[in-house]
Enzyme design. Structure first.
Site, PDB file in Angstrom:
ATOM      1  N   GLU A 120       0.925  -1.415  -0.024  1.00 45.38           N
ATOM      2  CA  GLU A 120       0.103   0.174   0.039  1.00 45.38           C
ATOM      3  C   GLU A 120       0.783   1.172  -0.216  1.00 45.38           C
ATOM      4  OE1 GLU A 120      -3.403   0.239   2.733  1.00 45.38           O
ATOM      5  OE2 GLU A 120      -3.511  -1.846   2.701  1.00 45.38           O
ATOM      6  N   ASP A 127      -2.754  -4.440   3.515  1.00 48.08           N
ATOM      7  CA  ASP A 127      -2.660  -4.687   4.852  1.00 48.08           C
ATOM      8  C   ASP A 127      -3.478  -5.852   5.549  1.00 48.08           C
ATOM      9  OD1 ASP A 127      -0.953  -2.568   5.471  1.00 48.08           O
ATOM     10  OD2 ASP A 127      -2.531  -1.108   5.619  1.00 48.08           O
ATOM     11  N   GLU A 163      -9.986  -3.630   5.209  1.00 47.89           N
ATOM     12  CA  GLU A 163      -9.648  -2.472   4.474  1.00 47.89           C
ATOM     13  C   GLU A 163      -8.457  -3.177   3.444  1.00 47.89           C
ATOM     14  OE1 GLU A 163     -11.127   1.288   3.309  1.00 47.89           O
ATOM     15  OE2 GLU A 163     -11.742  -0.072   5.046  1.00 47.89           O
ATOM     16  N   ARG A 200      -3.145  -1.653  13.363  1.00 47.29           N
ATOM     17  CA  ARG A 200      -4.774  -1.723  13.584  1.00 47.29           C
ATOM     18  C   ARG A 200      -5.129  -3.085  13.999  1.00 47.29           C
ATOM     19  NH1 ARG A 200      -3.450   1.514   9.070  1.00 47.29           N
ATOM     20  NH2 ARG A 200      -4.413   3.492   9.423  1.00 47.29           N
ATOM     21  N   HIS A 239      -5.270 -10.328  15.243  1.00 50.61           N
ATOM     22  CA  HIS A 239      -4.015 -10.132  14.858  1.00 50.61           C
ATOM     23  C   HIS A 239      -3.333 -10.104  16.286  1.00 50.61           C
ATOM     24  CE1 HIS A 239      -5.291  -9.100  11.130  1.00 50.61           C
ATOM     25  NE2 HIS A 239      -5.785  -7.705  11.406  1.00 50.61           N
ATOM     26  N   ASP A 291      -6.130  -6.555   7.174  1.00 47.08           N
ATOM     27  CA  ASP A 291      -7.390  -6.514   7.799  1.00 47.08           C
ATOM     28  C   ASP A 291      -8.448  -6.017   6.571  1.00 47.08           C
ATOM     29  OD1 ASP A 291      -6.977  -3.868   6.677  1.00 47.08           O
ATOM     30  OD2 ASP A 291      -6.678  -2.778   8.614  1.00 47.08           O
ATOM     31  N   TYR A 321       1.718  -4.721  13.024  1.00 54.45           N
ATOM     32  CA  TYR A 321       0.601  -3.870  12.407  1.00 54.45           C
ATOM     33  C   TYR A 321      -0.314  -2.954  13.410  1.00 54.45           C
ATOM     34  CZ  TYR A 321      -3.095  -2.878   9.222  1.00 54.45           C
ATOM     35  OH  TYR A 321      -3.926  -2.041   8.318  1.00 54.45           O
TER      36      TYR A 321
END
Length: 925
Positions: free
Chosen positions: A4, A91, A95, A323, A368, A93, A321
């Site tokens: 990203e 990423d 999103e 989030r 996570h 997740d 990570y």
């Protein structure tokens, strides 16, 4: 491989070498159209195109490649031509899963595609991820897409209601509206709160010369067996609570002073001593929400600032990570933390068994790891000090401390509670109480102590209060007895950390989105900061009032949390997204499912309520029996009816709603709206007045009412001309009456007061000078343009055509000559605050946490701002020159840097005017 961000791509490229091509998508490449201009031509005629979602076709979204990403998509397509496999490494997740799906659907690669997931950017983690590829998780994609569609439907249906009934450019959102409601509800509590006063007695007890410490504090807690009232015994109405099994007795000042005097020199005895072991377990490692809360409390970071710093740390390989809803640590992370704790503090500080934290918050997302230092061995803050500084270093240190402490031994100690009895000279039996705590083994506190919220009270975990060793029946004396008065306080306003905690406790929103939610409600003008506290604006009161009365379910806390559960069910594949969206939008009569469907559906809710909403009622907030705040087009103002006449008063922008007392309201009403008369202009004969306006004090003239409209004849008959002859057409109806021609009312002259002037002291002479502006200085001999001296909202300046130049002081407006003006225009135009740099700072601060440069507050053309010499950041609503802290100044500068340089203004080239064809002459008759 597509990731990203460019930073991440460069780092991973080094790990994998020349056999891989690592590119960055730079976030999302597609989204729903942002406006009508984004809608593709083939869909422009569709009724649903405005939404970007075809609600009648299974809620099919209309995705477009955002204009700024078209070149990026072209680059990625070109790169795909020379590879034999595509790894989507966005990423880990929802999103990120959705971004991966959009890349796949847009690029349509002809090579095999796999999904690659990692939680830290280190070589072992990346190589392990390459060896453990998987397919895209379509349930995760559906869950994210459902959220996106849901938020679009909510925003695009409800926001227009706010535009029509409250004010243009407002917005509503599934979570932002609820977050705003929480802040408004707290302010309402503060506005309704009635403070109560109560008294008690603080004592310093003397245990004798052999005791250590000899003196210790104590406080009166009971009289004749009846508990002495404290703040918690009073209700929000200021009255003593009468419910409960243990009623309290409130002392007034006279009673407290009388009792203190009656206790002077009286014998006191230790009634009881209770000692208990104290144990405190370490805190779990950080997840997203707890990191935001603790960084807010300990570092004074906003949630947005915390997430920006954490993103940089993650992308550069320093932390895992950012989030996550999980507090779990991997086995390698547990070993790394235990090893580091043992190395730094010794074996006694590491428990025999590793600690594993499994708590997950309500509505948790994917499991996570917690946020921790990256790698199988942790780098200490000292080891990265040369690579990382400023916000990033401070945040890394916080994460490292919390992670290591989570694997350390419990803190141990002893708590002691002492009750002391005596009898006053007046015969009343009294009881005093003291409590103490000693830490005998600090355990994890050696590495980390959580910060206590300033507004929540409470005691830090490492706080100690030592008491002497006392025995039951031991005699004491009171070295001092001091009557103390107290007042109850309203509930504290939310800060960013406490609002995040409230949202988390209610199960509303996602920890990963809290930062953007809080930023949004501030950017929209619903909430502003006073210090660290979040204060709602009057616009927020109007918006939330409308939502509560007409869309109550949409801002109901339990209802919003239930929606989160249902969205999670879609992510887990146990609920079908089309059925759920159908229920949300159209209602239960469509045979759909979900709590929103049972509420009747969003479309029906908006349609039924729109015409019923009384805009004036919604935009009126009753603050007292006879006083309302009206939210008008140009901002809020006070209004009341007195003696049959409506009175209005401007409301200062920086006045918090709960500080609008009746006394303040009376002061505002006392400012005459018609202004203070200064006299008559001898030239025009007009009265000159000084007024307070929304943008500050000013002077103006009172113009006479225009004359009565004059009659003008009816328009002449309309004549039409054909190619061959002129034809006059006359109406066969009665002759049109003569029209009254209105006389245009000229605008009165106005002039803003200079700094140092006020409406109370400004004179007629001052006012006439201000009204003489703008002053013609002369004409530029080269261009012929007029040069004028003008007093603007941001200070004095010269203007020549479209070219403006600041003047150093206001007096120059009346003295600057043409030669001096031409000399100013010969100088290169200075960008920014040209004159502010030469003036002394308003206040000097400490050093910026990021740049380590000294910060000062200066007065610029657009108001006060803070600078470190390179970056300038304007003070916001609620910030004051006198009370701005170093932490807040650093936050303002960090936010300004994050926005990047201001975009350059581009002036579109003017199209040449279309040449009109010459008029054809009518043929001769």
């Amino acid at each position: 491989m597509i990731v990203e961000s460019g930073t991440k791509a460069a780092k991973i490229q080094k790990f994998l070498g020349k056999d891989y091509v690592v590119e960055a998508s730079v976030g999302h490449i597609r989204d729903l159209p942002r406006g009508a201009a984004d809608v593709p031509a083939k869909h422009k005629g569709e009724a649903w195109a405005r939404l970007g979602v075809d609600v009648d076709n299974q809620f099919a979204p209309l995705y477009i490649i955002t204009p700024e990403k078209k070149s990026k998509v072209a680059e990625l397509r070109e790169a795909l031509k020379s590879v034999d496999e595509l790894l989507l490494a966005t990423d880990p997740d929802r999103e990120g899963e959705a971004i991966a799906w959009h890349l796949l659907d847009t690029l349509k690669p002809k090579v095999p595609v796999r999904r690659m997931v990692f939680h830290e950017i280190s070589e072992p983690a990346i190589r392990a991820a390459v060896e453990n590829l998987r397919d895209l998780d379509q349930d995760m994609v559906d869950a994210q897409e459902t959220r996106r569609i849901l938020d679009r439907l909510y925003g695009y249906e409800v926001s227009p209601v706010l535009w029509k009934k409250v004010m243009p450019k407002l917005s509503a959102g599934r979570v932002q509206s609820v977050a705003t409601r929480i802040v408004v509800a707290r302010e309402r509590e503060r506005m309704a709160f009635v403070s109560a006063s109560y008294w008690d007695i603080a004592a310093q007890m003397d245990a004798g010369a052999l005791a250590t410490p000899r003196q210790f504090p104590s406080r009166l807690v009971a009289i004749d067996g009846e508990r002495v009232a404290t703040g918690r015994d009073f209700g929000a109405d200021g009255r003593l609570k009468t419910t409960g099994r243990d009623p309290a007795r409130a002392l007034d000042e006279a009673s407290a002073r009388r009792l203190a005097e009656a206790l002077q020199g009286r014998d006191l005895t230790v009634e009881s001593v209770e000692s208990k072991p104290y144990t405190r377990k370490p805190y779990a490692p950080f997840m997203t929400s707890t990191l935001q809360q603790e960084a807010g409390r300990k570092l004074r970071f906003s949630a947005d600032r915390t997430m920006r710093s954490a993103q940089r740390l993650y992308e550069n390989g320093y932390i895992t990570y950012l989030r996550t809803d999980s507090t779990t640590l991997s086995e390698s992370a547990i070993n790394a933390a235990r090893s580091q704790a043992r190395e730094l503090y010794g074996d006694a500080y590491v428990p025999a068994q590793p600690r594993q934290y499994t708590r997950k918050v309500k509505n948790a997302q994917e499991a996570h790891e917690a946020i921790r230092p990256a790698g199988d061995t942790f780098r200490t803050p000292g080891e990265i000090a040369r690579e990382v500084d400023g916000d990033d270093f401070r945040l890394y240190e916080l994460i490292w401390q919390r992670t290591v402490a989570s694997q350390m031994a419990d803190a141990r100690g002893t708590t002691v509670s002492i009750r002391i009895a005596g009898t006053a000279a007046t015969g009343e039996a009294v009881t005093f109480a003291s409590s103490g705590r000693t830490i005998t083994f600090p355990g994890f506190l050696k590495a980390y102590v959580e910060t206590v919220d300033d507004q929540a009270g409470g005691e830090a975990d490492d706080a100690e209060s030592r008491l002497p060793e006392l025995t039951q029946g031991q005699a004491l004396t009171a070295a001092s007895l001091t009557p103390e008065g107290h007042s109850t306080n309203p509930p504290s306003r939310f800060t960013e950390p406490s609002l995040i905690k409230q949202l988390e406790d209610l199960g509303i929103g996602r920890p990963s989105t809290y930062a953007s939610i809080i930023k949004t409600i501030q950017d929209r003008g619903y909430v502003w900061k006073k210090g660290q506290a979040l204060v709602p604006s009057w616009i927020a009161f109007a918006v939330i009032g409308l939502m509560e009365h007409h869309f109550g379910r949409l801002v109901d806390y339990d209802f919003t949390a239930t929606m989160e559960d249902e969205l999670d069910a879609i992510a887990h594949g146990t609920q079908q997204r089309t059925n759920w969206l159908t229920g949300f939008y159209f209602g239960a009569d469509q045979g759909s499912e979900g709590s929103v469907a049972r509420a009747g559906g969003l479309k029906k809710l908006v349609g039924v309520n729109l015409e019923e909403i009384d805009a004036r009622e919604i935009n009126s907030v009753q603050v007292f029996d006879d006083v309302v705040v009206r939210v008008g087009r140009y901002g809020p103002y006070l209004e009341r009816v007195r003696d049959g006449q409506s009175q209005r008063a401007n409301l200062p922008d920086d006045l918090p709603p709960d500080e609008l007392t009746r006394e303040v309201a009376e002061q505002l009403f006392s400012v005459p709206q018609e202004g203070r008369s200064l006299g008559v202009d001898p030239v025009t004969g007009h009265e000159i007045v000084a007024k307070e306006g929304r943008y500050g004090p000013y002077v103006t003239e009172i113009l006479p009412e225009p004359e009565e409209p004059v009659e003008e004849p009816a328009p002449a008959p309309k004549t039409t001309r054909s190619r061959t002859a002129a034809v006059t057409t006359t109406s066969t109806t009665a002759k049109a009456p003569a029209r009254k021609k209105a006389v245009a009312k000229p605008k009165p002259r106005t002039g803003s007061l200079f700094k140092g002037m006020s409406t109370e002291t400004v004179t007629l002479e001052d006012a006439l000078r201000l009204l003489s502006l703008p002053r013609l200085v002369g004409n530029d001999p080269e261009s012929g343009d007029e040069i004028t001296a003008q007093n603007g909202r941001y200070g004095p300046y010269l203007k020549k055509g479209t070219d403006s130049r600041s003047l150093t002081d206001e007096e120059q407006l009346f003295t600057v000559t043409l030669d001096e003006a031409l000399e100013i225009y010969k100088q290169p135009k200075q960008r920014g605050r040209r004159t502010a740099a030469a003036t002394p700072p308003l206040r000097e601060l400490g050093t910026d946490a990021n740049t380590k440069k000294p910060m000062v507050i200066k007065d610029g053309r657009f108001g006060p701002y803070v600078t470190d010499g390179e970056t300038n950041a304007s003070l916001r609503k609620g910030d004051s020159v006198e009370q701005l802290t170093d932490e807040r100044a650093s936050e303002l500068l960090a936010e300004r840097r994050a926005r990047g340089p201001a975009p350059k203004k581009t002036t579109a080239a003017r199209k040449p005017a279309a040449r009109k064809p010459a008029a054809k002459k009518a043929p001769a008759k």
